[in-house]
Write a protein that holds these residues in place. Structure first.
Motif, PDB file in Angstrom:
ATOM      1  N   GLU A   1      21.716 -22.596   4.468  1.00  0.00           N
ATOM      2  CA  GLU A   1      22.992 -23.210   4.382  1.00  0.00           C
ATOM      3  C   GLU A   1      22.825 -24.782   3.969  1.00  0.00           C
ATOM      4  O   GLU A   1      23.757 -25.472   3.889  1.00  0.00           O
ATOM      5  CB  GLU A   1      23.805 -23.373   5.631  1.00  0.00           C
ATOM      6  CG  GLU A   1      24.214 -21.983   5.984  1.00  0.00           C
ATOM      7  CD  GLU A   1      25.677 -21.508   5.097  1.00  0.00           C
ATOM      8  OE1 GLU A   1      26.705 -22.373   5.086  1.00  0.00           O
ATOM      9  OE2 GLU A   1      25.457 -20.614   4.351  1.00  0.00           O
ATOM     10  N   ALA A   2      21.813 -25.123   3.259  1.00  0.00           N
ATOM     11  CA  ALA A   2      21.712 -26.477   2.894  1.00  0.00           C
ATOM     12  C   ALA A   2      22.560 -27.124   2.117  1.00  0.00           C
ATOM     13  O   ALA A   2      23.232 -28.215   2.541  1.00  0.00           O
ATOM     14  CB  ALA A   2      20.119 -26.538   1.831  1.00  0.00           C
ATOM     15  N   GLY A   3      23.009 -26.375   1.061  1.00  0.00           N
ATOM     16  CA  GLY A   3      24.008 -27.056   0.227  1.00  0.00           C
ATOM     17  C   GLY A   3      25.311 -27.247   1.028  1.00  0.00           C
ATOM     18  O   GLY A   3      25.684 -28.233   0.939  1.00  0.00           O
ATOM     19  N   ASN A   4      25.892 -26.300   1.748  1.00  0.00           N
ATOM     20  CA  ASN A   4      27.090 -26.570   2.750  1.00  0.00           C
ATOM     21  C   ASN A   4      26.874 -27.846   3.539  1.00  0.00           C
ATOM     22  O   ASN A   4      27.912 -28.727   3.586  1.00  0.00           O
ATOM     23  CB  ASN A   4      27.599 -25.122   3.131  1.00  0.00           C
ATOM     24  CG  ASN A   4      27.813 -24.217   2.167  1.00  0.00           C
ATOM     25  OD1 ASN A   4      28.512 -24.620   1.224  1.00  0.00           O
ATOM     26  ND2 ASN A   4      27.761 -23.101   2.480  1.00  0.00           N
ATOM     27  N   GLY A   5      25.973 -27.767   4.414  1.00  0.00           N
ATOM     28  CA  GLY A   5      25.638 -28.884   5.470  1.00  0.00           C
ATOM     29  C   GLY A   5      25.441 -30.206   4.659  1.00  0.00           C
ATOM     30  O   GLY A   5      26.150 -31.283   5.197  1.00  0.00           O
ATOM     31  N   ILE A   6      24.888 -30.132   3.447  1.00  0.00           N
ATOM     32  CA  ILE A   6      24.726 -31.428   2.923  1.00  0.00           C
ATOM     33  C   ILE A   6      26.219 -32.290   2.163  1.00  0.00           C
ATOM     34  O   ILE A   6      26.199 -33.228   2.385  1.00  0.00           O
ATOM     35  CB  ILE A   6      23.677 -31.500   1.733  1.00  0.00           C
ATOM     36  CG1 ILE A   6      22.412 -31.225   2.384  1.00  0.00           C
ATOM     37  CG2 ILE A   6      23.474 -32.966   1.246  1.00  0.00           C
ATOM     38  CD1 ILE A   6      21.244 -30.770   1.429  1.00  0.00           C
ATOM     39  N   ALA A   7      26.884 -31.220   1.815  1.00  0.00           N
ATOM     40  CA  ALA A   7      28.054 -31.458   1.338  1.00  0.00           C
ATOM     41  C   ALA A   7      28.968 -32.046   2.543  1.00  0.00           C
ATOM     42  O   ALA A   7      29.824 -32.877   2.092  1.00  0.00           O
ATOM     43  CB  ALA A   7      28.623 -30.307   0.430  1.00  0.00           C
ATOM     44  N   ASP A   8      28.856 -31.469   3.629  1.00  0.00           N
ATOM     45  CA  ASP A   8      29.664 -32.028   4.487  1.00  0.00           C
ATOM     46  C   ASP A   8      29.377 -33.448   4.841  1.00  0.00           C
ATOM     47  O   ASP A   8      30.549 -34.169   5.338  1.00  0.00           O
ATOM     48  CB  ASP A   8      29.402 -31.257   5.853  1.00  0.00           C
ATOM     49  CG  ASP A   8      30.090 -29.914   5.712  1.00  0.00           C
ATOM     50  OD1 ASP A   8      30.852 -29.625   5.164  1.00  0.00           O
ATOM     51  OD2 ASP A   8      29.292 -28.803   6.476  1.00  0.00           O
ATOM     52  N   VAL A   9      28.214 -33.778   4.748  1.00  0.00           N
ATOM     53  CA  VAL A   9      27.621 -35.288   5.067  1.00  0.00           C
ATOM     54  C   VAL A   9      28.288 -36.227   3.836  1.00  0.00           C
ATOM     55  O   VAL A   9      28.845 -37.025   4.027  1.00  0.00           O
ATOM     56  CB  VAL A   9      26.236 -35.424   5.460  1.00  0.00           C
ATOM     57  CG1 VAL A   9      26.008 -36.836   5.423  1.00  0.00           C
ATOM     58  CG2 VAL A   9      25.970 -34.502   6.523  1.00  0.00           C
ATOM     59  N   LEU A  10      27.987 -35.508   2.721  1.00  0.00           N
ATOM     60  CA  LEU A  10      28.259 -36.482   1.635  1.00  0.00           C
ATOM     61  C   LEU A  10      29.742 -36.835   1.386  1.00  0.00           C
ATOM     62  O   LEU A  10      30.365 -37.804   0.925  1.00  0.00           O
ATOM     63  CB  LEU A  10      27.825 -35.684   0.191  1.00  0.00           C
ATOM     64  CG  LEU A  10      26.303 -35.804  -0.041  1.00  0.00           C
ATOM     65  CD1 LEU A  10      25.892 -34.881  -1.252  1.00  0.00           C
ATOM     66  CD2 LEU A  10      25.593 -36.993  -0.113  1.00  0.00           C
TER      67      LEU A  10
END
Ligand code: NOJ
Length: 746
Positions: free
Chosen positions: A560-569
């Motif tokens: 889920e890397a991309g989804n989790g990072i997008a949440d932070v960004l």
């Protein structure tokens, strides 16, 4: 009256029967029931020598070979009763097929244990262990292992080669990715959480798996950060810094321990009797079994302590090894060694017993197929809630390293975001190393994560710009052109997933290839830029730091890397991760860690030009980012530090205020310095932390309770006790920014 008497008698009888029943189930001191014990006693009486030795042998299947050699004969060996456990085999069908060979075709029908490197998730891959450690969320770490165990056990696996609890202070070593970082105290807490997560409350439950504390011992102290290299540290350092996390696993009930590849002070771990018998079994009371690492017994020949594999088998068994991983040395030589009286039948029996006990604890004698459940496999693998949890853990593992002028979160009104860089849309890299049965095709990249989140609202455009690890600049022009079209640029930089992990040491820990140059080119566009870093170790990113206004460390986040990072960004999650390993300014500072000693000639920043002090001519002693460091989108301020010493108790109170513009979680860290000791003590040692949500404008008062035991340390005679005197209590947002108070403990 009679009625009352009868009722009382019945209740009494029921109670007595229940107590007796409980008593008859009370486990023996090795944690197994009397019934299992007598089953094992009987088996031991029935087994031939070859069958006994078979139990001590672990072989890889030909699915996911994780080392240099393969014994392709493993299926026949299982039928002959010459295998105790198999690794690298999973799925209900395959495990069933192999288990059937053992329980239907071998003479004694002893079930196999199925092991696998479930290091950060099984099919749902979580952030690499170093990343999840940076969440400082012990409950979440435990839960990630719980989910990993549920998924792995739904596919036949009942033993994981995890947790890896090696303390590591050298980021050149690729395996720092698999551990919890540099701190021993935190490493212990994380080790306990991981063991609990894997093993649950009862190993007989079909969704719990046996854990394995590895690599015993001090594998993380490899000289020059080169994998498999020599370890030569003082006894005191071993006891103080390296051994406690293994001990924490044992205290948490870990079922197995894996020997490390390295030697310590001239003795390879796999033939180290002091380590494998005196310390772990006698001193620490370990009741499980000791397995070697992959062909570690055979490697005793290369180490130069054994003449040949036979000699090596003798040394290892006599040192306390119970199971030979992949080396076939026990199988090939123990029988002759017994005839020659170089090993004893007692040593073989003891090893067989602990392995059979593990099988009993896992409930395999009752049902060898209890971990082979198609229904569970279909329902639990990559279940929606597992993925949702993974996404949360990704965002909690991110560490905001720099955020000038509040570059992040990305403003909500942007119309076009350009993602540029080799890690921006690379599914394969998202898994990082040791991705178990994780499928890279199912990983969400940063580009995909942003698209999922901003569908229809923001255009996401992508150019790779360069590769992570070569000198090719031919993509720069297209990347610059793309950046010019965007309102905001994310540079997705770092290492490839394969550049950390086993056999992946690096002699330079700079951002590899031409990524700094790409960054410089993109910065010239004048667009707002944030760097998203993907890497498996601390990097020396001083150059990048001077170029980019914002840097978010995301490690390798898994499925889920991309989804989790997008949440932070995008600011839906306020970053709260804190580094558990120091980031150096450059390679020459390594090893650099927060709990160093003061030295006799400490360097003081108040006298920057002082000569004859412990310093470098060309770089300060400060790290680029210290242990415990990580920013938030909000601000926290610390005040009102109070301390109270009362008998055995030390109470520390601190007020933490959220003075920024949004709610946020803060990891409040407590450090202690013993000012004067009979031996030198570190400048600071982590002794506690609390991760708390503090609403904007809110102030929370936190209380830490220590006891005098928390002040204890190992002395040259290896006794652990505290010494009266003055201690400095530090509380703060990281190991370098703290407020302090001195206390007297007499
Ligand atoms: C070697 C590694 O050092 C160890 O961590 C791993 O568990 C085994 N191979 C099995 O794959």
């Amino acid at each position: 009256m009679l009625k009352i008497f009868q009722t009382r008698t019945i209740i009494f009888l029921l109670f007595t029967m229940a107590t007796l029943a409980l008593k008859s189930q009370t486990p023996t001191n090795s944690g197994i029931s009397p019934a299992d014990k007598s089953k094992i006693d009987n088996l031991l009486k029935t087994m031939t020598l070859d069958e006994k030795i078979g139990q001590l042998s672990l072989f890889t299947s030909d699915w996911d070979v994780t080392g240099p050699t393969l014994n392709s004969n493993y299926k026949n060996l299982i039928k002959e009763g010459k295998v105790g456990a198999i690794f690298n085999a999973y799925t209900v069908d395959y495990v069933r097929e192999l288990q059937k060979l053992a329980v239907e075709e071998s003479r004694l029908k002893i079930p196999l244990i199925f092991g696998y490197d479930v290091i950060h998730g099984h099919r749902t891959i979580f952030p690499i262990p170093l990343a999840s450690a940076c969440s400082w969320n012990l409950a979440a770490i435990e839960q990630s292992e719980r989910i990993a165990a549920c998924e792995a056990s739904a596919e036949g696996i009942n033993w994981t080669f995890a947790p890896m609890v090696d303390i590591a202070r050298d980021p050149r070593w690729g395996r720092v990715a698999e551990g919890a970082g540099e701190d021993t105290w935190l490493g212990c807490r994380i080790a306990e959480a991981r063991v609990k997560g894997f093993q649950g409350l009862n190993l007989k439950d079909n969704n719990t798996i046996l854990a394995c504390a590895k690599h015993f011992a001090a594998y993380g102290a490899a000289q020059s950060g080169r994998d498999y290299h020599t370890v030569d540290i003082s006894q005191l350092s071993l006891y103080e810094w390296y051994l406690p996390p293994y001990k924490a696993c044992i205290d948490a009930g870990v079922g197995s321990v894996m020997t490390s590849f390295n030697e310590i002070a001239g003795i390879p771990s796999t033939s180290n009797k002091w380590l494998l018998t005196d310390l772990v079994r006698k001193d620490w009371g370990f009741k499980g079994f000791v397995v070697t690492d992959y062909t570690s017994i055979n490697e005793l020949v290369n180490h130069g302590v054994a003449r040949d594999n036979k000699d090596a088998a003798m040394l290892s068994l006599n040192a306390g090894v119970d199971m030979d991983m992949q080396g076939s040395t026990f199988l090939d030589y123990l029988s002759d060694l017994l005839k020659e009286k170089k090993v004893t039948i007692e040593a073989i029996d003891n090893a067989v017993r602990v392995i059979l006990e593990a099988k009993a604890k896992l409930g395999l004698f009752e049902d060898p197929y209890r971990y082979c459940n198609k229904e569970r496999q279909e329902k639990e693998i990559m279940a929606t809630e597992n993925l949702a949890f993974a996404r949360k853990l990704v965002s909690e593992s991110c560490v905001l390293l720099k955020n000038d002028k509040q570059t992040l979160p990305i403003p909500a009104d942007v119309k076009t975001i350009a993602v540029i860089g080799p890690l921006g849309d690379s599914k394969k890299d998202m898994l990082g190393n040791w991705s178990a049965a994780g499928q890279w095709e199912k990983c969400v990249t940063l580009v995909e994560g942003l698209k999922n989140k901003l569908k229809g609202k923001v255009e996401i455009i992508f150019e790779q710009g360069c590769n992570a690890n070569d000198e090719n600049r031919s993509g720069f022009a297209a990347a610059v052109k793309l950046a010019e079209k965007a309102d905001f640029v994310i540079l997705a930089l770092g290492e490839n997933g394969w550049m950390s992990g086993e056999a992946s040491s690096r002699s330079s820990i700079d951002l590899p290839g031409v990524q700094n140059e790409l960054t410089a080119e993109i910065m010239k566009t004048g667009k707002p830029v944030a760097v998203v870093l993907f890497n498996g170790r601390p990097l020396a990113i001083t150059k990048l730091h001077s170029l980019a206004p914002a840097i978010l460390e995301t490690w390798f986040g898994g499925t889920e890397a991309g989804n989790g990072i997008a949440d932070v960004l995008m600011g839906d999650v306020n970053p709260s991760g804190k580094l558990t390993m120091t980031f150096p300014q450059n390679l020459g500072q390594i090893p650099i860690f927060y709990n160093a000693k003061n030295t006799g000639r400490p360097y003081r920043t108040t006298d920057p030009n002082a000569k004859y002090v412990s310093r470098y001519l060309d770089v300060s002693n400060d790290p680029l980012f210290p242990f415990g460091y990580g920013l938030s989108y909000t601000k926290f301020s610390y005040s009102g530090l109070e301390t109270k010493v009362d008998g055995n108790k030390i109470q520390i109170t601190i007020k933490v205020a959220n003075t920024g513009i949004r709610d946020g979680e803060e990891v409040v860290q407590l450090y202690i310095q013993d000012k004067v000791g009979s031996i030198t003590r570190p400048v600071k040692e982590l002794k506690g932390f609390q991760k708390v949500l503090i609403k904007k404008g809110e102030t929370k008062t936190l209380v830490f309770n220590l006891t005098l035991d928390d002040l204890a340390f190992y002395h040259p005679d290896l006794k652990k006790f505290w010494e009266p005197g003055e201690f400095v209590v530090y509380v703060g947002t990281n190991s370098a920014e703290t407020i302090s108070k001195t206390i007297k403990v007499l």
